[in-house]
Design an enzyme around this catalytic site. Structure first.
Site, PDB file in Angstrom:
ATOM      1  CD  GLU A 138     -20.902  14.461  21.939  1.00 22.23           C
ATOM      2  OE1 GLU A 138     -21.767  13.863  21.278  1.00 22.23           O
ATOM      3  OE2 GLU A 138     -19.961  13.877  22.489  1.00 22.23           O
ATOM      4  CG  HIS A 140     -28.020  25.318  50.148  1.00 20.54           C
ATOM      5  ND1 HIS A 140     -28.239  25.881  51.378  1.00 20.54           N
ATOM      6  CD2 HIS A 140     -29.247  24.972  49.668  1.00 20.54           C
ATOM      7  CE1 HIS A 140     -29.536  25.857  51.658  1.00 20.54           C
ATOM      8  NE2 HIS A 140     -30.174  25.311  50.629  1.00 20.54           N
ATOM      9  CE  LYS A 194     -12.809   9.707  21.264  1.00 21.40           C
ATOM     10  NZ  LYS A 194     -13.778   9.223  20.280  1.00 21.40           N
TER      11      LYS A 194
HETATM   12  O1  PA5 Z   1     -22.324  11.173  20.802  1.00 15.54           O
HETATM   13  C1  PA5 Z   1     -21.348  10.530  20.469  1.00 15.54           C
HETATM   14  O2  PA5 Z   1     -21.166  10.199  19.303  1.00 15.54           O
HETATM   15  C2  PA5 Z   1     -20.323  10.101  21.497  1.00 15.54           C
HETATM   16  O3  PA5 Z   1     -20.652  10.540  22.764  1.00 15.54           O
HETATM   17  C3  PA5 Z   1     -20.237   8.582  21.508  1.00 15.54           C
HETATM   18  O4  PA5 Z   1     -21.487   8.057  21.820  1.00 15.54           O
HETATM   19  C4  PA5 Z   1     -19.187   8.101  22.479  1.00 15.54           C
HETATM   20  O5  PA5 Z   1     -17.942   8.633  22.162  1.00 15.54           O
HETATM   21  C5  PA5 Z   1     -19.116   6.578  22.469  1.00 15.54           C
HETATM   22  O6  PA5 Z   1     -18.797   6.124  21.187  1.00 15.54           O
HETATM   23  P1  PA5 Z   1     -18.941   4.605  20.818  1.00 15.54           P
HETATM   24  O7  PA5 Z   1     -20.369   4.228  20.916  1.00 15.54           O
HETATM   25  O8  PA5 Z   1     -18.415   4.493  19.421  1.00 15.54           O
HETATM   26  O9  PA5 Z   1     -18.096   3.833  21.800  1.00 15.54           O
END
Ligand code: PA5
Length: 444
Positions: free
Chosen positions: A284, A305, A419
């Site tokens: 990310e 493996h 989303k």
């Molecule tokens: O790193 C991030 O921002 C995402 O992985 C969020 O943590 C994830 O989408 C969960 O979001 P939230 O805490 O708003 O539910």
């Protein structure tokens, strides 16, 4: 020294001058982080977290964990991505993958990280006849996977103990002031914990997001924070010998040489979820603007493996980073057996950790011979303190690595696309136009 980056097996792939050449860029990245002037500078709360955290909330986390361990058989932790991976990674690294089976007392299950109805039904089954509590974790408070699981589990809890008692057994970790979850928690009187504004999901494991489930697992969160504080002190030094910076430079040099994949490999299955946490952290943070190393992971020797052939002999797109855990949580003495029916007596009269180490050394040499550059992150152990330091090591390396790549390591604009499509396809109000266009694409 509990965490150290070794470049011994990189010698045939990176010359020392290459580190000299890139170091001025590290100096810039270091300065941008220190004076908060780089991209994403409103999300640098993680940098000081190990020393600058809400002590009152920290004490409340410990109290809540003690209460949950006392009055519950099961804790359901609902969260996804940054609101899930760090907690589970630390719990399994420190306590082991079978912690629920081998330890008496509280069992911890993670949910709200999938839309699988099978998974949800199985989670419901583990609460049958059990006293349970819920820790719902969502910074936004609106994440579909988590919210969907939580609405089901909340009802289950209310049906089981009544709304009043349920309100004492739901712990919400969310934004300080905003969002649906915060409003609901305030209205119902649930104990709440805060995801700080300036800490993104993948940098949140040392906030209540990770600390409450980790403390519930019986892990010493003071030790975890102390290890992270040691990491902060070590990895804040501007030097070519800063191990986090050396790792970041190595990644970037290899990326510029055409490597597009990093495989984080560990010979300890307890590290499986740390691998997942690493993948989110780097994936990310760096995977944007059509750039970045793709983070992948292996647990060896298991994956030798399956992925071993490719790593040894396939397309040379990758380099490997091994996490070498010097002292394992457990060991096993291999006895000789009479008759040597399986031919394995040559392994006898020694600890299994030695056999595992020789497997690692043999693999490193073989993959190196196969043309894979290999860096090694040496960690003393997977106790809470060392894991705390390791977390900070990865955070700092990731931040510098992102700046070396000239991306903003602290945003994640790409995760919204699926989303939007999902909401449109499900007919969420406001998405009508996209729905028709997407269905046309799907149905041809
Ligand atoms: O790193 C991030 O921002 C995402 O992985 C969020 O943590 C994830 O989408 C969960 O979001 P939230 O805490 O708003 O539910």
């Amino acid at each position: 020294m509990s965490v150290k980056f070794s470049g011994k097996h990189l010698a045939n792939f990176i010359r020392p001058e290459e580190y000299d050449a890139i170091f001025p860029q590290v100096e810039v990245a270091h300065k941008q982080l220190e004076d908060r002037s780089g991209p994403g500078n409103d999300f640098l709360g993680w940098m000081d977290l190990p020393v600058n955290y809400d002590k009152e909330e920290f004490a409340r986390i410990k109290e809540a964990a003690a209460k949950i361990r006392e009055d519950s058989d099961v804790l359901l932790v609902a969260g996804i991505g940054g609101s899930y991976l760090g907690a589970r990674a630390v719990v399994e690294a420190v306590k082991g993958q079978f912690h629920n089976d081998v330890e008496d007392g509280l069992k911890i299950y993670f949910c709200g990280n999938t839309i699988s109805p099978t998974y949800l039904n199985d989670i419901i089954k583990v609460t049958k006849g059990k006293r349970f509590s819920i820790n719902v974790i969502s910074k936004s408070g609106t994440t579909t996977e988590t919210a969907l699981a939580f609405r089901v589990l909340r009802k289950l809890l209310e049906d089981s103990v009544g709304p009043e008692e349920a309100n004492k057994r739901i712990y919400a970790t969310t934004d300080r002031a905003r969002g649906t979850l915060k409003q609901l928690a305030d209205a119902q009187g649930w104990p709440t914990f805060v995801v700080p504004d300036d800490v993104g999901g993948r940098f949140s494991v040392l906030t209540a997001v990770g600390l409450l489930p980790i403390a519930c697992a019986g892990i010493d969160i003071d030790e975890l924070m102390a290890g992270a504080a040691e990491g902060r002190a070590k990895y804040s030094v501007l030097s070519k010998d800063n191990d986090a910076y050396r790792y970041a430079m190595t990644r970037n040099i290899l990326y510029r040489k055409g490597k597009s994949v990093e495989t984080l490999a560990c010979f300890e299955p307890d590290f499986t979820m740390m691998n997942e946490w690493y993948k989110q952290l780097f994936g990310e943070s760096e995977g944007k603007d059509q750039k970045g190393l793709m983070p992948t992971s292996c647990i060896f020797s298991t994956d030798l493996h399956s992925m071993g052939q490719f790593l040894q002999d396939g397309n040379r797109v990758m380099f490997e980073t091994y996490v070498d855990i010097k002292n394992t949580r457990e060991d096993y003495f291999i006895p000789a057996i009479e008759g040597n029916f399986d031919g394995l007596n040559f392994l006898a009269d020694q600890n299994m950790s030695i056999v595992n180490r020789k497997a690692m050394e043999g693999t490193i040499l073989a993959h190196n011979d196969g043309g894979v550059p290999i860096g090694v992150i040496e960690v003393d152990s997977l106790n809470a303190r060392d894991v705390g330091e390791l977390i900070y090591f990865f955070w700092k390396a990731c931040a510098v690595s992102g700046y070396l790549l000239a991306v903003n390591p602290f945003d994640q604009p790409g995760v919204e696309s699926y989303k939007k499509n999902m909401f449109a396809l499900l007919g969420k109000p406001g998405y009508e136009a996209q729905k028709a266009a997407l269905e046309e694409k799907l149905n041809g």
